[in-house]
Write an enzyme that holds these catalytic residues in place. Structure first.
Site, PDB file in Angstrom:
ATOM      1  N   LYS A 141       0.747  -1.274  -0.001  1.00 39.37           N
ATOM      2  CA  LYS A 141       0.086   0.094  -0.001  1.00 39.37           C
ATOM      3  C   LYS A 141       0.789   1.229   0.016  1.00 39.37           C
ATOM      4  O   LYS A 141       0.729   2.466  -0.608  1.00 39.37           O
ATOM      5  CB  LYS A 141      -1.085  -0.117   1.171  1.00 39.37           C
ATOM      6  CG  LYS A 141      -1.929  -0.919   1.316  1.00 39.37           C
ATOM      7  CD  LYS A 141      -2.921  -1.360   2.108  1.00 39.37           C
ATOM      8  CE  LYS A 141      -3.706  -2.460   2.052  1.00 39.37           C
ATOM      9  NZ  LYS A 141      -4.609  -3.137   3.011  1.00 39.37           N
TER      10      LYS A 141
ATOM     11  N   GLN B 144      -5.323  -2.117   9.034  1.00 41.51           N
ATOM     12  CA  GLN B 144      -4.783  -3.324   8.363  1.00 41.51           C
ATOM     13  C   GLN B 144      -5.636  -4.656   9.108  1.00 41.51           C
ATOM     14  O   GLN B 144      -5.085  -4.664  10.358  1.00 41.51           O
ATOM     15  CB  GLN B 144      -3.537  -3.481   8.393  1.00 41.51           C
ATOM     16  CG  GLN B 144      -2.916  -4.825   7.554  1.00 41.51           C
ATOM     17  CD  GLN B 144      -3.212  -4.757   6.089  1.00 41.51           C
ATOM     18  OE1 GLN B 144      -3.060  -3.811   5.325  1.00 41.51           O
ATOM     19  NE2 GLN B 144      -3.822  -5.779   5.635  1.00 41.51           N
TER      20      GLN B 144
ATOM     21  N   ASP C 213     -11.767   1.384   2.689  1.00 27.99           N
ATOM     22  CA  ASP C 213     -11.907   0.002   2.580  1.00 27.99           C
ATOM     23  C   ASP C 213     -13.405  -0.187   2.375  1.00 27.99           C
ATOM     24  O   ASP C 213     -13.756  -1.390   2.131  1.00 27.99           O
ATOM     25  CB  ASP C 213     -11.422  -0.776   3.834  1.00 27.99           C
ATOM     26  CG  ASP C 213     -10.038  -1.455   3.796  1.00 27.99           C
ATOM     27  OD1 ASP C 213      -9.728  -1.551   2.378  1.00 27.99           O
ATOM     28  OD2 ASP C 213      -9.376  -1.825   4.824  1.00 27.99           O
TER      29      ASP C 213
END
Ligand code: NDP
Length: 282
Positions: A48, A92, A115
């Protein structure tokens, strides 16, 4: 059979995104919260960071200790929600068991939820409103669109019903007028369903779950699964060699959906900035 080449599409899409970014006056910012020392998570966070650096984003990687309290995580998210340099926030996964992942995800402001996992964004997606959608299902839609594959009117069968992949993909496909069937671990006679699919998406995490006998001639196969074999190589959930002989299109693993997921995170972070501007929160 034609390959749905995630690497190629990602490259082109990133270039298009860079052109949009060149016209954007402010820098785009992404914050990634990593909790604990899970080695796989470190790999994903590095991916990322690389994507963010390539796009010229401001990237903030916040590492928290395994034993951090829920209150500390929530208060950090509150700060990032208020931080004007940050457009996108993600935590995460997986996170340590003593933390409530749903509560933590839902603390992220829905306009910074890159997300797409907050309840607000999940609801907005179901209601077909323009919003931040989870990256993997979004990447699948982008890939199909790139290859000119029409979804409307197709029989789409999705194996796997996670909040991250199967469920949001079912909503995206339904919003685009596909007829959608969702299968999962309790589905009886899985093959009966998969054989009906014009587009078959498999997001389970079991190598060779889908073989040649389970798909119809000329089907379009999207393999989301990522499995590590004993020799260290990666493979998907679909037996690529046999199924690719029958399919009209198929995604490889690696080099398929995973590539698109990375691109969509970059795109979602840009989109988050634009959505927030529209909502005059900037
Ligand atoms: P989850 O473990 O959250 O979900 C797996 C789903 O598969 C569940 O709905 C489960 O059913 C279903 N399932 C399990 N066994 C069977 C079976 N024998 N037959 C039919 N369905 C079954 O996984 P994710 O959705 O997070 O990920 C799925 C896979 O995709 C993993 O390999 C993951 O690594 C990969 N992945 C890849 C990404 C990419 O970018 N390429 C991104 C995200 C994930 P039930 O609900 O009943 O338990």
């Amino acid at each position: 059979m034609e390959l749905l080449d995630g690497r190629k599409v990602k490259k082109e899409k990133l270039q298009q995104l860079r052109e949009k970014l060149n016209r954007c006056e402010e820098q785009v910012g992404l914050a990634v919260i990593q909790i604990g020392e899970d080695p796989a998570s470190s790999v994903y966070v590095r991916q990322k960071e690389k994507m963010a650096n390539d796009l010229g984003y401001y990237f903030k990687h916040i590492k928290l200790a395994e034993n951090v309290t829920e209150e500390e995580v929530l208060s950090l998210i509150d700060q990032l929600n208020e931080d004007n340099l940050i457009d996108g926030i993600l935590v995460q996964m997986p996170i340590p068991k003593h933390l409530d992942s749903k509560k933590i995800q839902n603390r992220i402001h829905y306009l910074k939820d890159v997300d797409g996992l907050t309840d607000i964004n999940a609801g907005r997606l179901i209601h077909n409103q323009d919003t931040l959608v989870p990256c993997t299902p979004m990447g699948i839609m982008t890939l199909l669109e790139y290859y000119g594959i029409e979804v409307s009117g197709k029989n789409v069968v999705i194996v796997g019903r996670s909040d991250l992949v199967g469920k949001p993909l079912a909503a995206l496909m339904t919003n685009q007028d596909a007829t959608v069937t969702i299968c999962h671990s309790k589905t009886k006679n899985l093959s009966t369903y998969t054989k009906q699919a014009d587009i078959l998406v498999v997001a389970v995490g079991k190598s060779n779950l889908i073989r040649e006998k389970d798909v119809k001639e000329e089907a379009i196969i999207i393999d989301v699964g990522i499995n590590r074999l004993e020799d260290g190589k990666l493979c998907g959930d679909v037996d690529f060699e046999s199924v690719s002989r029958k399919a009209s299109y198929i995604t490889p693993v690696p080099g398929g959906v995973g590539q698109m997921t990375v691109y969509e995170l970059g795109n979602n972070t840009y989109k988050a900035k634009m959505l927030r501007k529209k909502n005059s929160n900037l």
